[in-house]
Design a protein around this motif. Structure first.
Motif, mmCIF file in Angstrom:
data_model
loop_
_atom_site.group_PDB
_atom_site.id
_atom_site.type_symbol
_atom_site.label_atom_id
_atom_site.label_comp_id
_atom_site.label_asym_id
_atom_site.label_seq_id
_atom_site.Cartn_x
_atom_site.Cartn_y
_atom_site.Cartn_z
ATOM 1 N N SER A 114 -12.697 -52.425 -16.462
ATOM 2 C CA SER A 114 -13.409 -52.573 -17.419
ATOM 3 C C SER A 114 -14.980 -52.026 -17.416
ATOM 4 N N ARG A 115 -15.298 -52.187 -16.025
ATOM 5 C CA ARG A 115 -16.672 -51.939 -15.837
ATOM 6 C C ARG A 115 -16.607 -50.065 -15.484
ATOM 7 N N TYR A 116 -15.509 -49.662 -15.322
ATOM 8 C CA TYR A 116 -15.220 -48.060 -14.957
ATOM 9 C C TYR A 116 -15.321 -47.400 -16.538
ATOM 10 N N SER A 117 -14.601 -48.358 -17.393
ATOM 11 C CA SER A 117 -14.325 -47.728 -18.618
ATOM 12 C C SER A 117 -15.746 -47.672 -19.518
ATOM 13 N N ARG A 118 -16.764 -48.857 -19.250
ATOM 14 C CA ARG A 118 -17.872 -48.785 -19.829
ATOM 15 C C ARG A 118 -18.896 -47.861 -19.251
ATOM 16 N N ARG A 119 -18.514 -47.493 -18.033
ATOM 17 C CA ARG A 119 -19.387 -46.314 -17.434
ATOM 18 C C ARG A 119 -19.075 -44.969 -18.134
ATOM 19 N N LEU A 120 -17.813 -44.800 -18.414
ATOM 20 C CA LEU A 120 -17.293 -43.612 -18.905
ATOM 21 C C LEU A 120 -17.659 -43.535 -20.301
ATOM 22 N N GLU A 121 -17.662 -44.715 -20.965
ATOM 23 C CA GLU A 121 -18.423 -44.559 -22.598
ATOM 24 C C GLU A 121 -19.905 -44.199 -22.304
ATOM 25 N N GLN A 122 -20.652 -44.663 -21.333
ATOM 26 C CA GLN A 122 -22.214 -44.158 -21.461
ATOM 27 C C GLN A 122 -22.265 -42.655 -20.908
ATOM 28 N N GLN A 123 -21.459 -42.212 -20.209
ATOM 29 C CA GLN A 123 -21.631 -40.889 -19.851
ATOM 30 C C GLN A 123 -21.412 -39.902 -20.993
ATOM 31 N N ARG A 124 -20.843 -40.302 -21.742
ATOM 32 C CA ARG A 124 -20.628 -39.368 -23.004
ATOM 33 C C ARG A 124 -21.749 -38.955 -23.781
ATOM 34 N N ALA A 154 -9.576 -35.079 -29.058
ATOM 35 C CA ALA A 154 -8.901 -36.221 -29.499
ATOM 36 C C ALA A 154 -8.939 -37.114 -28.196
ATOM 37 N N LEU A 155 -8.182 -36.545 -27.329
ATOM 38 C CA LEU A 155 -8.052 -37.479 -25.878
ATOM 39 C C LEU A 155 -9.341 -37.620 -25.271
ATOM 40 N N ARG A 156 -10.440 -36.915 -25.211
ATOM 41 C CA ARG A 156 -11.637 -37.016 -24.548
ATOM 42 C C ARG A 156 -12.403 -38.125 -25.442
ATOM 43 N N ILE A 157 -12.459 -38.230 -26.658
ATOM 44 C CA ILE A 157 -12.920 -39.087 -27.551
ATOM 45 C C ILE A 157 -12.146 -40.545 -27.054
ATOM 46 N N SER A 158 -10.838 -40.460 -26.976
ATOM 47 C CA SER A 158 -10.124 -41.870 -26.810
ATOM 48 C C SER A 158 -10.226 -42.566 -25.418
ATOM 49 N N VAL A 159 -10.956 -41.767 -24.386
ATOM 50 C CA VAL A 159 -10.842 -42.366 -23.289
ATOM 51 C C VAL A 159 -11.095 -43.689 -23.057
ATOM 52 N N PRO A 160 -12.227 -43.981 -23.474
ATOM 53 C CA PRO A 160 -12.858 -45.740 -23.195
ATOM 54 C C PRO A 160 -11.587 -46.462 -24.073
ATOM 55 N N PRO A 161 -11.400 -46.345 -25.169
ATOM 56 C CA PRO A 161 -10.418 -47.338 -25.736
ATOM 57 C C PRO A 161 -8.962 -47.190 -25.217
ATOM 58 N N LEU A 162 -8.591 -45.968 -24.609
ATOM 59 C CA LEU A 162 -7.370 -46.044 -23.987
ATOM 60 C C LEU A 162 -7.258 -46.624 -22.552
ATOM 61 N N MET A 163 -8.560 -46.790 -21.956
ATOM 62 C CA MET A 163 -8.757 -47.551 -20.778
ATOM 63 C C MET A 163 -8.614 -49.120 -21.207
ATOM 64 N N ASN A 164 -9.158 -49.496 -22.536
ATOM 65 C CA ASN A 164 -9.173 -50.873 -22.992
ATOM 66 C C ASN A 164 -7.580 -51.047 -23.095
ATOM 67 N N THR A 165 -6.740 -50.547 -23.601
ATOM 68 C CA THR A 165 -5.605 -50.617 -23.706
ATOM 69 C C THR A 165 -4.785 -50.765 -22.659
ATOM 70 N N PHE A 166 -5.082 -49.956 -21.573
ATOM 71 C CA PHE A 166 -4.363 -49.855 -20.174
ATOM 72 C C PHE A 166 -4.837 -51.301 -19.613
ATOM 73 N N ILE A 167 -5.917 -51.802 -19.579
ATOM 74 C CA ILE A 167 -6.252 -53.113 -19.182
ATOM 75 C C ILE A 167 -5.450 -54.330 -19.916
ATOM 76 N N ALA A 168 -5.447 -54.080 -21.158
ATOM 77 C CA ALA A 168 -4.517 -54.797 -21.723
ATOM 78 C C ALA A 168 -2.986 -55.193 -21.594
ATOM 79 N N PHE A 169 -2.630 -53.893 -21.001
ATOM 80 C CA PHE A 169 -1.252 -53.515 -20.888
ATOM 81 C C PHE A 169 -0.855 -54.312 -19.282
#
Lengths: 284, 242, 338
Positions: free
Chosen positions: C328-338, C262-277
């Motif tokens: 956000s660039r980093y989070s996008r890269r994570l998303e593409q790596q999967r 579950a956490l692996r799937i959630s990494v990109p949206p977690l990053m986005n929440t992190f940015i918002a925070f």
């Protein structure tokens, strides 16, 4: 309770009937004077919140949809300008943007006598934005404008800030919604001879809407909640009036409870609407 | 009706179509077959420019397809297409799916378009489904709606891109029956399919593709009884084997 | 030529937009360049600024120490400076996938200890600085770091609780999440700054920074919980079935099979929440903490420098943008790596 007594703070909602004794800078719909009750002051705050949220939602939706569509345009310039907009707006805190717009209006714009007039009858000055209505056209009298309608600097900054910020998020939602529609749908539409614009309007957008509506509603909710940042630039929304009331009466618990109850009501009604929408409108 | 001259196409560095020459005359039925990845879907999608060719010429009904969107529009009005995955519009009822293009592209009055739509729904034998949404229909019914949708534009030419591949076996026949009937009426047809029975009864010519080239093109009698190339023999043994 | 035609002048509408964008560009950009660079005043001289038509970057030059470090004693600015660099270094270090091992926690503990010593002092011969005087960038970074560090475990519990079979637990978690998400962050911050002290036993006080931090944690936990729940829902039912079939008890099942996926799937949206925070930490300004945005705003209070808000907030925007954009660039890269 002991703490409250020690600090001589009354409790309960009795204070709502008492005279508020403070002025409110602007009121969207209701008449208000300092001799009115706290309750009326809070209601004025609520209508101010709803006014800025409603206008903000409409503006943000129009702007956001346009930018979202631009992101998918075949036009290189348009596509990249839209992308840059989204990147920049999303990555700067809303509060910073509000302060920025407020500074632009109050420091950047000229005084009423030298007001900028981008369109006939529309004036931009550090006293606010003036524009004509059916009942009249703004005219310069002394140091300010009379007639027409006015957006105070506070309202204008809050509205511009909320709308341009939320538009960036809406743009991404619109874009994702359109991309989520199966490619075969566009192909089938083109195979039938529909033009790009027709395919978008008749086939793609109606389907994208199903994906778009839920996150869009949560953006609307965010915008409404974010309108509480009004307190930082002095627009008299619900939170900022409740804040004043709390400072005057010391009844923080009641004040915060009122704020929370109002926002929860708004949130829950919107969620209820969403559930209804998902059950009835989102097609099988 | 269709003329392709030395047509080539690349996806990136990969060449999907190599020097294709193909002519389909009015009233002809051509079946295109071949192993997956041989380029047959790409070939058929060039005809209404869902894919863009990079070399050679594609001429449909006297119009040469190029960057000019007006020509593409002209061709698409005359050419109907049926897809493997139906691609019905899920937010519209069956009737609305059928009237969408006539109303918006040909500006046919709605009443008249609905009349035409019902006519073709009867032809594909599901007039009673007119008010339903696509997801309420079986696969076979959906594909017949898709055929009717294409016919509502009164096309001169029909393209079928593996119309039965996504269907359960018992539904394949109902779709093929409609296609056979259409062929008997003289419609010009280009069909990508593995249904060799259909090819045998209907086709004037079978085009066999492999590796982006047309390897063989012959009347079905010749193609099935005496394939000239080893690749065609192998393909036929696999398709007819079961 | 073909590129131009396809990308800028494909049809009437496209040409119209191209012309429109270009016209706007030439109307807006040259005056902006004049203002921001050619006519700008770079020296910290407010008189020169007032005389000039251009931007007053001298404001930033004059106030940058205060903006970055707040009211921290001037001579000791090297301490928050090192702490800031160290904290950013830890963030970057943790972004590298190779280091996602259990020892990363130890690296963080060590790093935070050093940062704590630097900020507070009082040992190793460096003078003590109470946390009322902390401010600027480091405060923003610390609020974010500790906010996420405590909110994240809490959010996992909330997300699991929301999917629990026990109605009471589920009800409590749903109630908490919906309550927090239904109200503005400001109301939580007000609650923490005004209401919390009223409920504490006599004589106990918690300082303002900690109170704000608690509100931020409560807030972040609810939002993160929804992201984690999304991840939990995305796991195929077969995984739950298989875990059940192995007869693993609940916590084993959750810890060994469900959560890692579950956490692996959630990494990109977690990053986005992190940015918002990270962006949301700016709201502590409203209850009077000296975060980055506050120090910018307070700098404008000095009469000599009042009226340069546009420059000041543009500067603040750029600082926030650099942080958020890289994340956000980093989070996008994570998303593409999967």
């Amino acid at each position: 309770m002991a703490n409250l007594e020690e600090r001589r703070i009354a409790s309960g909602f009795g204070f709502l009937g008492r005279e508020a004794g403070f002025e409110i800078g602007e009121s969207a719909f209701l008449r208000y004077s300092a001799s009115d009750s706290y309750l009326r002051a809070l209601v004025v705050g609520l209508t101010n919140t709803l006014a800025v949220a409603l206008i903000g939602i409409v503006t943000a939706t129009v702007l956001g949809t346009a930018i979202g569509l631009s992101r998918l345009s075949r036009n290189f310039l348009l596509r990249n300008v839209a992308a840059a907009y989204v990147e920049f707006m999303r990555n700067v805190p809303l509060l910073v943007q509000l302060f920025f717009w407020y500074a632009v209006i109050t420091e950047g714009l000229p005084g009423a006598r030298e007001a900028l007039s981008p369109l006939p009858g529309v004036f931009l000055s550090n006293r606010g934005i003036f524009f004509p209505t059916f009942s009249g056209v703004p005219e310069l009298q002394g140091f300010n404008f009379v007639g027409g309608a006015t957006l105070t600097p506070e309202f204008a900054a809050l509205l511009i800030g909320l709308a341009t910020y939320t538009a960036a998020f809406i743009a991404e939602i619109v874009r994702a919604g359109i991309l989520a529609v199966d490619r075969g749908q566009a192909e089938a539409a083109h195979a039938l001879g529909l033009s790009r614009a027709q395919a978008m309007r008749l086939v793609i957008l109606p389907q994208a809407l199903r994906v778009i509506v839920p996150p869009m509603t949560s953006q609307y909710l965010n915008l409404t909640k974010n309108s509480s940042l009004a307190v930082a630039i002095g627009y008299p929304d619900l939170v900022s009036i409740a804040n004043t009331a709390m400072n005057q009466t010391g009844q923080a618990i009641e004040g915060i409870a009122i704020i929370m109850a109002v926002y929860l009501t708004i949130s829950l009604s919107i969620s209820a609407f969403m559930n209804w929408y998902n059950a009835h409108v989102a097609f099988r | 009706m269709i003329e392709m001259i030395k047509v080539s196409k690349w996806f990136g560095l990969f060449q999907v179509l190599k020097d294709i020459d193909l002519a389909v005359a009015r009233g002809q039925k051509v079946v295109v077959c071949g192993p997956s990845g041989s380029g047959k879907s790409t070939l058929i999608r060039l005809v209404n420019r869902l894919e863009v060719h990079q070399a050679g010429r594609v001429i449909v009904d006297g119009v040469e397809l190029d960057d000019d969107p007006k020509k593409t529009d002209l061709v698409r009005r005359e050419v109907g297409m049926v897809f493997q995955s139906f691609n019905l519009f899920p937010h519209l009822t069956v009737l609305e799916n059928l009237t969408l293009a006539p109303v918006w592209v040909k500006h046919v009055p709605r009443k008249e378009a609905e009349g035409t739509a019902m006519h073709f729904l009867e032809r594909v034998r599901i007039p009673e489904q007119a008010g339903k949404y696509p997801s309420q229909l079986s696969g076979g019914q959906q594909q017949r709606v898709a055929i009717a949708r294409a016919l509502c534009m009164r096309p001169k030419l029909m393209l079928f891109d593996e119309p039965t591949s996504a269907l359960d076996p018992e539904m394949i026949k109902e779709v093929l029956d409609v296609m056979v009937e259409l062929a008997r009426e003289g419609m010009t047809m280009m069909v990508v399919t593995h249904e060799m029975g259909f090819a045998r009864t209907v086709a004037d010519r079978v085009v066999f593709m492999d590796g982006g080239r047309i390897v063989e093109a012959a009347p079905p009698a010749d193609f099935f009884s005496a394939p000239k190339t080893d690749r065609a023999k192998l393909f036929l043994s696999q398709v007819l084997g079961h | 030529m073909k590129w131009l035609r396809d990308n800028l002048f494909a049809g009437g509408v496209s040409t119209l937009f191209t012309v429109l964008v270009l016209v706007l560009f030439f109307k807006l950009v040259p005056p902006f360049i004049d203002w921001a660079f050619l006519d700008a005043v770079w020296k910290p001289d407010s008189k020169a600024c007032r005389a000039s038509e251009g931007a007053c970057w001298g404001f930033i030059a004059e106030k940058h120490r205060f903006i970055l470090f707040g009211t921290y004693p001037y001579d000791l600015h090297w301490r928050p400076a090192i702490a800031t660099v160290l904290l950013i270094g830890l963030w970057i270090f943790s972004a590298i996938r190779r280091f996602w091992k259990s020892w990363l926690t130890l690296v963080w503990l060590a790093g935070l200890t050093v940062i704590g010593i630097l900020m507070w002092g009082g040992i190793l011969g460096i003078p003590y600085v109470e946390n009322e005087r902390w401010g600027g960038l480091i405060l923003t970074l610390l609020l974010t770091t500790f906010g996420v560090a405590f909110a994240f475990p809490l959010s996992i519990l909330l997300a699991l609780g929301r999917r629990s079979d026990m109605p009471v637990i589920r009800g409590l978690c749903v109630g908490y999440i919906e309550l927090i998400r239904g109200v503005p962050l400001i109301s939580l911050l007000f609650m923490a700054s005004v209401m919390l002290p009223l409920f504490l036993p006599h004589g106990v006080t918690i300082d303002k920074l900690l109170r704000a931090q608690i509100a931020m944690i409560m807030f972040a936990a609810a939002y993160l919980a929804e992201v984690v729940r999304g991840g939990l829902q995305a796991i195929p039912k077969g995984q739950y079935d298989a875990a059940h079939a192995l007869a693993l008890p609940y916590w084993r099942r959750t810890y060994l099979i469900i959560l890692p996926q579950a956490l692996r799937i959630s990494v990109p949206p977690l990053m986005n929440t992190f940015i918002a925070f990270f962006k949301d930490t700016s709201l502590v300004l409203i209850i009077g903490l000296f975060d980055l945005l506050s120090t910018v705003k307070i700098s404008l209070n000095e009469p000599a420098w009042a009226g340069f808000g546009v420059e000041a907030y543009l500067f603040a925007s750029i600082v926030y943008f650099v942080f958020c954009y890289s994340m956000s660039r980093y989070s996008r890269r994570l998303e593409q790596q999967r």
